[in-house]
Design an enzyme around this catalytic site. Structure first.
Site, PDB file in Angstrom:
ATOM      1  N   HIS A 109       0.607  -1.140   0.113  1.00 16.64           N
ATOM      2  CA  HIS A 109      -0.060   0.080  -0.197  1.00 16.64           C
ATOM      3  C   HIS A 109       0.636   1.354   0.165  1.00 16.64           C
ATOM      4  CE1 HIS A 109      -4.376  -1.269   0.299  1.00 16.64           C
ATOM      5  NE2 HIS A 109      -3.662  -2.405   0.692  1.00 16.64           N
TER       6      HIS A 109
ATOM      7  N   HIS B 241       0.676  -8.524   5.683  1.00 16.25           N
ATOM      8  CA  HIS B 241       0.074  -8.238   4.539  1.00 16.25           C
ATOM      9  C   HIS B 241      -1.393  -9.199   4.627  1.00 16.25           C
ATOM     10  CE1 HIS B 241      -0.433  -7.967   0.461  1.00 16.25           C
ATOM     11  NE2 HIS B 241      -0.540  -9.247  -0.027  1.00 16.25           N
TER      12      HIS B 241
ATOM     13  N   ASP C  92     -24.155  23.519 -12.848  1.00 17.91           N
ATOM     14  CA  ASP C  92     -22.824  24.443 -13.016  1.00 17.91           C
ATOM     15  C   ASP C  92     -21.773  23.950 -13.945  1.00 17.91           C
ATOM     16  OD1 ASP C  92     -22.110  22.502 -11.432  1.00 17.91           O
ATOM     17  OD2 ASP C  92     -21.005  23.704 -10.037  1.00 17.91           O
TER      18      ASP C  92
END
Length: 736
Positions: free
Chosen positions: A242, A470, A692
């Site tokens: 990660h 992990h 918008d």
């Protein structure tokens, strides 16, 4: 005589009473064993639901990145799809480290007088690091000037460290090893409370995955980096899977940094990319214990890992390009973002060197399948490149062209690819019980390795134990491979409150692991076992119901195979078979039916149409939105958000209607499905309520939330909601 009769009667009564007590004890024991068995079954399938969905998310992220990489390699530089995603690959960047340091300079950032957070002075002291911990405990935020300064000093230090740290124990100090923290600051604070903060007598190894999923990832990084700067010889950080900016796009860290540091978030994220690529890969303790994040394969070699250029692997999901030096002495690197002329894009973008096969197959390919996709004849590629250069920019001289070709060559060398596979296996692999080494199809990257691979690896490198992380484990740790591999996970309550314990391990000179378990949430300690299992089960079932709804079309097709007359009714056995054929989760569907389905006919048949009608969409009226598009949104929600984050190049949190349209067209190619322009326009109009011309990404993702009209699962609470008394009420509800 009379006295003897009296004794006999007394004995008879006593034996009768004892017999009843024994029978009662046997009944209680039998009931208790059944209760424990049912509780264990619930705990196991709950765990399986969470883990299956977690791994499928990782697999989806890798497949998406493979697909985007395929576009980068095979689409022309001017294509809209390529322009949308090119910035995440950093293909055309040229810069020296000194220039990066100027880019990350913090000196022009003023700290206002009203700032009440912690102040840092460099070089950092122990008091600074401890003060940072206390400030974050009090929910204070560090100013962006100090963040950039701390990260810059960390980057400078990490560039001096080897790929594999080697450390030693002694009788006066044990080494503490921590597993995944995943942004859960409460766990790190509890570890420091129980074990003490890092110091000369108390070294630490943090084994990767510091970020993502949790809400305090940046705070954890800053604390660890602060202690690393104070104690560079006593704090060791390994890289996890990660610590990768591509993974961070999906799992929350990118969004967290941009929300906490709106003005300087982009610079902070860029600097963190550099830092992640320089994190060491492993740590060896006393030449006998190897600490790494994921695992090994049958080709893992510590010699190769020790000498490769780890900083080239900014993302471990894709092999880097060759690094060359141009005539100006400037190195080209695949992860930099200083722009040069568009013509400097790599040659593989100008041509399609070889076919990958049909469109319906590439999104299923593993990382290894994609690693060798762009290997063409060098002379042919150079000829094509020169021809395009001559057409596009004729004013470039021949010498400039030669220099240009050297600086942008993209063919990956055999050594580079082998190095990449070494890092991929180290960060992504998991152990398995059977022997051998096979691709990790569940995660989509790395491998599964067996006990024979462990024995061979340990013998080759004269080691005795592998400590890895992990994987979330219910007890916080797990031994396997004859206690030669220890999995360590330090994020407690990872899936939900009570789902798992966290753990850390201490090693002394005898190298015998001493494990410490904990749960960070005070709420967990208030719950009984039944309440804890029930709470986690409710959360898992809620996630499972969302997954089932996301596969509505496939499930209905599967049900119709058992319902040829289209009555809308199937038996329990057929329902379970159909669901498993679509979901492939190996769950006890018959047992789960009462938790998942409320609608049955008088004959006990399941009304599957009514089952799906129970689900409603919370948010804008979705009746006019194409149902195929809607189901796609639910099934690939995280993938869609990841693409939005990629397209949002200025990190504003908004994308234009045109980019929104391009996102869905890109997704339609990836998913091999047709999404009409009209359906996309209807969806855009629904979301852009103020007209918008831009779409708020967060509002879009929150606008479509799955809720169940009749089920009580929505009351299951998340880890940040509810109290023990709430759960007690839920537990006593006969409808649950």
């Amino acid at each position: 005589m009379g006295c003897g009769v009296t004794k006999s009667n007394h004995f008879h009564k006593h034996s009768t009473t004892a017999g009843k007590a024994i029978r009662a004890a046997v009944l209680i024991q039998r009931w208790y064993r059944q209760y424990v068995a049912r509780t264990e079954m619930r705990r196991r399938y709950t765990w399986h639901i969470f883990q299956s969905i977690e791994y499928s998310g990782e697999q989806a992220q890798i497949k998406l990145y493979n697909f985007l990489g395929y576009l980068m390699d095979n689409f022309t530089p001017s294509s809209n799809e390529r322009n949308l995603i090119s910035h995440i690959f950093r293909e055309n960047e040229v810069c020296r480290d000194a220039e990066w340091e100027r880019y990350f300079c913090y000196k022009n950032i003023e700290v206002p007088a009203i700032y009440s957070g912690p102040h840092l002075a460099f070089p950092l002291t122990v008091e600074d690091a401890v003060g940072l911990v206390e400030a974050f405990r009090s929910k204070k935020q560090l100013h962006s000037r100090y963040v950039l300064q701390l990260l810059l000093e960390t980057w400078k230090l990490l560039r001096m460290l080897p790929n594999i740290n080697r450390i030693s124990t002694c009788h006066s100090k044990e080494i503490t090893i921590c597993g995944d923290l995943h942004g859960q600051l409460e766990d790190l604070l509890l570890i420091f409370y129980k074990n003490g903060m890092p110091c000369l007598e108390r070294p630490y190894v943090f084994n990767g995955d510091f970020v993502d999923r949790g809400k305090d990832s940046i705070e954890i990084l800053l604390i660890l980096f602060a202690f690393l700067l104070v104690y560079p010889s006593d704090v060791y950080l390994n890289r996890g899977n990660h610590e990768d900016h591509i993974v961070n796009l999906r799992y929350g860290f990118t969004k967290e940094v941009l929300s906490k540091y709106k003005l300087h978030g982009k610079r902070i994220l860029k600097l963190l990319q550099k830092i992640f690529s320089w994190l060491p890969l492993a740590t060896v303790i006393d030449q006998k214990v190897l600490v790494l994040h994921g695992g090994i394969s049958d080709t893992t070699d510590l010699g190769i890992l020790a000498r490769l250029d780890r900083h080239n692997y900014v993302s471990a999901l894709r092999p880097p390009k060759k690094r060359h030096s141009s005539s100006a002495g400037i190195s080209t690197d695949s992860d930099m973002d200083v722009p040069v002329n568009r013509v400097f894009r790599r040659q593989a973008s100008f041509t399609l060197p070889k076919q990958l096969g049909a469109r319906n197959c590439f999104h299923n390919r593993s990382l290894q399948d994609f690693s060798s996709r762009i290997k063409v004849n060098k002379e042919k590629e150079q000829e094509i490149c020169m021809r395009n250069l001559g057409t596009i920019q004729p004013e470039i001289s021949n010498s400039d062209k030669d220099s240009l070709f050297l600086s942008v060559e993209s063919v990956t060398s055999d050594n580079t690819e082998e190095d990449w596979k070494q890092i991929l296996d180290l960060l992504w692999s998991d152990p398995m019980t059977q022997e051998g080494c096979i691709p990790n199809e569940v995660r989509g990257g790395g491998c599964y390795w067996g006990p024979d691979v462990t024995d061979d690896f340990l013998n080759r490198h004269n080691l005795q134990l592998i400590i890895r992380s992990h994987e979330c484990k219910q007890e916080g740790y797990e031994f396997c491979h004859n206690r030669k591999v220890l999995t360590l996970f330090s994020a407690s309550n990872y899936y939900d409150v009570g789902s798992n314990r966290g753990a850390y391990v201490k090693l002394g000179p005898d190298l015998v692991p001493y494990l410490v378990q904990y749960q960070a949430s005070s709420m967990t300690r208030e719950l009984t076992i039944r309440q804890s299992v029930g709470q986690t089960e409710r959360s898992a079932l809620k996630v499972l119901r969302e997954q089932l709804f996301a596969h509505k079309s496939d499930l209905i097709c599967a049900f119709k195979k058992f319902d040829p007359e289209n009555t809308g009714l199937v038996s329990l056995n057929d329902w379970a078979s159909a669901v498993e054929s679509v979901m492939h989760l190996s769950l006890p569907w018959r047992t789960l039916r009462s938790q998942l389905v409320n609608c049955k006919s008088s004959e006990g048949m399941i009304d599957y149409y009514e089952w799906f009608n129970e689900l409603a969409i919370k948010g804008p009226n979705a009746d006019h939105i194409d149902q195929v598009l809607l189901e796609t949104l639910y099934r690939h929600r995280s993938t869609i958000e990841t693409i939005f984050r990629i397209i949002d190049t200025d990190n504003s949190g908004f994308i234009s209607i045109q980019d929104f349209w391009q996102t869905w067209k890109l997704l339609s190619v990836y998913l091999k499905m047709e999404i009409t322009d009209e359906a996309i326009s209807d969806l855009a109009v629904t979301i852009d309520s103020n007209h918008d011309g831009s779409i708020d990404i967060d509002e879009f993702m929150e606008a479509f939330r799955l809720t169940d009209k009749k089920s009580r699962l929505e009351r299951g609470r998340s880890m940040f909601m509810g109290t023990a008394s709430d759960l007690t009420k839920l537990d006593e509800d006969p409808n649950i």
